[in-house]
Design a protein around this motif. Structure first.
Motif, mmCIF file in Angstrom:
data_model
loop_
_atom_site.group_PDB
_atom_site.id
_atom_site.type_symbol
_atom_site.label_atom_id
_atom_site.label_comp_id
_atom_site.label_asym_id
_atom_site.label_seq_id
_atom_site.Cartn_x
_atom_site.Cartn_y
_atom_site.Cartn_z
ATOM 1 N N ARG A 1 0.866 -1.174 0.000
ATOM 2 C CA ARG A 1 0.000 0.000 0.000
ATOM 3 C C ARG A 1 0.908 1.231 0.000
ATOM 4 N NH1 ARG A 1 -4.225 1.906 4.731
ATOM 5 N NH2 ARG A 1 -4.876 3.829 3.688
ATOM 6 N N HIS A 2 0.578 2.228 -0.792
ATOM 7 C CA HIS A 2 1.410 3.438 -0.855
ATOM 8 C C HIS A 2 1.599 4.031 0.535
ATOM 9 C CE1 HIS A 2 -1.850 6.291 -0.156
ATOM 10 N NE2 HIS A 2 -2.590 5.561 -0.975
ATOM 11 N N ALA A 3 2.676 4.781 0.683
ATOM 12 C CA ALA A 3 2.974 5.446 1.949
ATOM 13 C C ALA A 3 1.977 6.584 2.194
ATOM 14 C CB ALA A 3 4.409 5.974 1.928
ATOM 15 N N ASN A 4 2.002 7.112 3.404
ATOM 16 C CA ASN A 4 1.074 8.163 3.816
ATOM 17 C C ASN A 4 1.156 9.381 2.899
ATOM 18 O OD1 ASN A 4 0.543 10.731 5.663
ATOM 19 N ND2 ASN A 4 -0.641 9.010 6.459
ATOM 20 N N ALA A 5 -0.010 9.880 2.505
ATOM 21 C CA ALA A 5 -0.085 11.023 1.590
ATOM 22 C C ALA A 5 -0.648 12.248 2.290
ATOM 23 C CB ALA A 5 -0.964 10.670 0.394
ATOM 24 N N VAL B 1 -4.722 19.934 -4.415
ATOM 25 C CA VAL B 1 -4.687 19.204 -5.685
ATOM 26 C C VAL B 1 -5.723 18.083 -5.677
ATOM 27 C CG1 VAL B 1 -2.255 19.736 -6.071
ATOM 28 C CG2 VAL B 1 -2.866 17.618 -4.907
ATOM 29 N N ARG B 2 -6.079 17.620 -6.857
ATOM 30 C CA ARG B 2 -7.043 16.514 -6.922
ATOM 31 C C ARG B 2 -6.401 15.244 -6.360
ATOM 32 N NH1 ARG B 2 -7.062 13.586 -12.233
ATOM 33 N NH2 ARG B 2 -5.080 14.138 -13.181
ATOM 34 N N ASP B 3 -7.222 14.279 -5.984
ATOM 35 C CA ASP B 3 -6.765 13.065 -5.302
ATOM 36 C C ASP B 3 -5.619 12.378 -6.045
ATOM 37 O OD1 ASP B 3 -7.208 10.964 -3.160
ATOM 38 O OD2 ASP B 3 -7.433 9.772 -4.998
ATOM 39 N N PHE B 4 -5.721 12.260 -7.361
ATOM 40 C CA PHE B 4 -4.707 11.577 -8.166
ATOM 41 C C PHE B 4 -3.327 12.205 -7.993
ATOM 42 C CE2 PHE B 4 -2.410 10.687 -12.117
ATOM 43 C CZ PHE B 4 -2.651 9.335 -12.288
ATOM 44 N N GLU B 5 -3.278 13.491 -7.722
ATOM 45 C CA GLU B 5 -2.018 14.231 -7.655
ATOM 46 C C GLU B 5 -1.491 14.450 -6.236
ATOM 47 O OE1 GLU B 5 -3.347 17.673 -9.714
ATOM 48 O OE2 GLU B 5 -2.957 16.802 -11.697
ATOM 49 N N ARG B 6 -2.157 13.884 -5.229
ATOM 50 C CA ARG B 6 -1.694 14.097 -3.852
ATOM 51 C C ARG B 6 -0.314 13.478 -3.641
ATOM 52 N NH1 ARG B 6 -4.377 11.990 0.593
ATOM 53 N NH2 ARG B 6 -5.311 10.361 -0.653
ATOM 54 N N PRO B 7 0.652 14.262 -3.121
ATOM 55 C CA PRO B 7 2.000 13.741 -2.870
ATOM 56 C C PRO B 7 2.091 13.060 -1.508
ATOM 57 C CG PRO B 7 1.929 16.059 -2.323
ATOM 58 C CD PRO B 7 0.550 15.698 -2.853
ATOM 59 N N LEU B 8 3.223 12.430 -1.277
ATOM 60 C CA LEU B 8 3.486 11.855 0.041
ATOM 61 C C LEU B 8 3.671 12.974 1.057
ATOM 62 C CD1 LEU B 8 6.057 8.977 -0.662
ATOM 63 C CD2 LEU B 8 3.569 8.814 -0.375
ATOM 64 N N SER B 9 3.265 12.689 2.276
ATOM 65 C CA SER B 9 3.536 13.591 3.395
ATOM 66 C C SER B 9 4.956 13.318 3.903
ATOM 67 C CB SER B 9 2.529 13.323 4.522
ATOM 68 O OG SER B 9 2.728 12.007 5.026
ATOM 69 N N ALA C 1 -0.448 5.014 -11.381
ATOM 70 C CA ALA C 1 0.169 6.240 -11.895
ATOM 71 C C ALA C 1 -0.057 7.459 -10.995
ATOM 72 C CB ALA C 1 -0.360 6.524 -13.300
ATOM 73 N N ALA C 2 -0.810 7.317 -9.920
ATOM 74 C CA ALA C 2 -1.047 8.440 -9.006
ATOM 75 C C ALA C 2 0.272 8.892 -8.377
ATOM 76 C CB ALA C 2 -2.035 8.037 -7.912
ATOM 77 N N THR C 3 0.354 10.158 -8.035
ATOM 78 C CA THR C 3 1.590 10.739 -7.506
ATOM 79 C C THR C 3 2.093 10.004 -6.264
ATOM 80 O OG1 THR C 3 1.005 12.896 -8.417
ATOM 81 C CG2 THR C 3 2.647 12.869 -6.647
ATOM 82 N N ARG C 4 1.221 9.740 -5.301
ATOM 83 C CA ARG C 4 1.667 9.132 -4.039
ATOM 84 C C ARG C 4 2.198 7.709 -4.227
ATOM 85 N NH1 ARG C 4 -3.750 9.896 -4.197
ATOM 86 N NH2 ARG C 4 -5.175 8.183 -3.744
ATOM 87 N N ALA D 1 8.239 5.184 3.519
ATOM 88 C CA ALA D 1 8.768 4.556 2.300
ATOM 89 C C ALA D 1 10.256 4.280 2.421
ATOM 90 C CB ALA D 1 8.470 5.437 1.092
ATOM 91 N N ASN D 2 11.001 5.228 2.959
ATOM 92 C CA ASN D 2 12.446 5.018 3.130
ATOM 93 C C ASN D 2 12.741 3.881 4.089
ATOM 94 O OD1 ASN D 2 14.178 6.852 1.533
ATOM 95 N ND2 ASN D 2 12.899 8.423 2.462
ATOM 96 N N GLU D 3 12.025 3.824 5.205
ATOM 97 C CA GLU D 3 12.244 2.760 6.190
ATOM 98 C C GLU D 3 11.921 1.390 5.599
ATOM 99 O OE1 GLU D 3 13.107 0.504 9.517
ATOM 100 O OE2 GLU D 3 13.730 2.519 8.999
#
Length: 172
Positions: free
Chosen positions: A13-17, A23-31, A59-62, A38-40
């Protein structure tokens, strides 16, 4: 008769966003928390030499940022990171269908997606290992014994390992 080969599938599952974003949901970056997660988790994969041959990612940013972190830490070439618009908010069946299209040369496949779909795929393939949603940047790695990816289902799953950044951070 096709020989059965042991492969490895990792669902993440993607890391916390960011939630408070314009921005729209698709473009939300990681917090910042997500970048740390993600690094850990990528570092833990590196310690165990769990390097994928291919990373399929929404393809979403997060999800792309999560995948890019794993690729960088694990030394995976950018060309082996495949972003797919159809994996954005895909359900579990669609994610498993995407896995089934992967070619035979891939021994370790990593898929990074969104809930609830990524957790549904994990539960479908390994119901004994996971019964609830993966947390952000949570992983389920499984050894699967199947002739090729097109045949993957729960009967192929042999060993599983679930991991989560919650084991290492207290985010409150």
């Amino acid at each position: 008769m096709t020989a059965t080969k042991t492969r490895r599938l990792t669902l993440i599952r993607h890391a916390n966003a960011e939630h408070d974003s314009d921005v729209r949901d698709f473009e939300r970056p990681l917090s910042r928390k997500g970048v740390s997660e993600a690094n850990e988790m990528a570092r833990r994969f590196q310690e165990r030499n769990l390097v994928p041959d291919l990373i399929l990612v929404s393809a979403a940013t997060r999800t792309r940022e999560t995948a890019e972190t794993f690729a960088k830490v694990l030394g995976v070439a950018a060309r082996l990171l495949q972003a797919d618009d159809s994996l954005y908010l895909a359900d579990g069946e669609h994610i498993i269908a995407a896995v089934r299209t992967v070619g035979p040369r891939v021994g370790h496949l990593m898929v990074i997606g969104h809930n609830p779909g990524i957790s549904a795929a994990a539960i479908s393939l390994a119901p004994e290992a996971i019964t609830s949603d993966l947390p952000t940047c949570g992983t389920l790695t499984m050894n699967v014994a199947c002739a090729d990816w097109s045949r993957i289902d729960r009967r192929c799953v042999r060993e599983t390992e679930r991991d989560s950044p919650r084991r290492f951070f207290d985010f409150g």
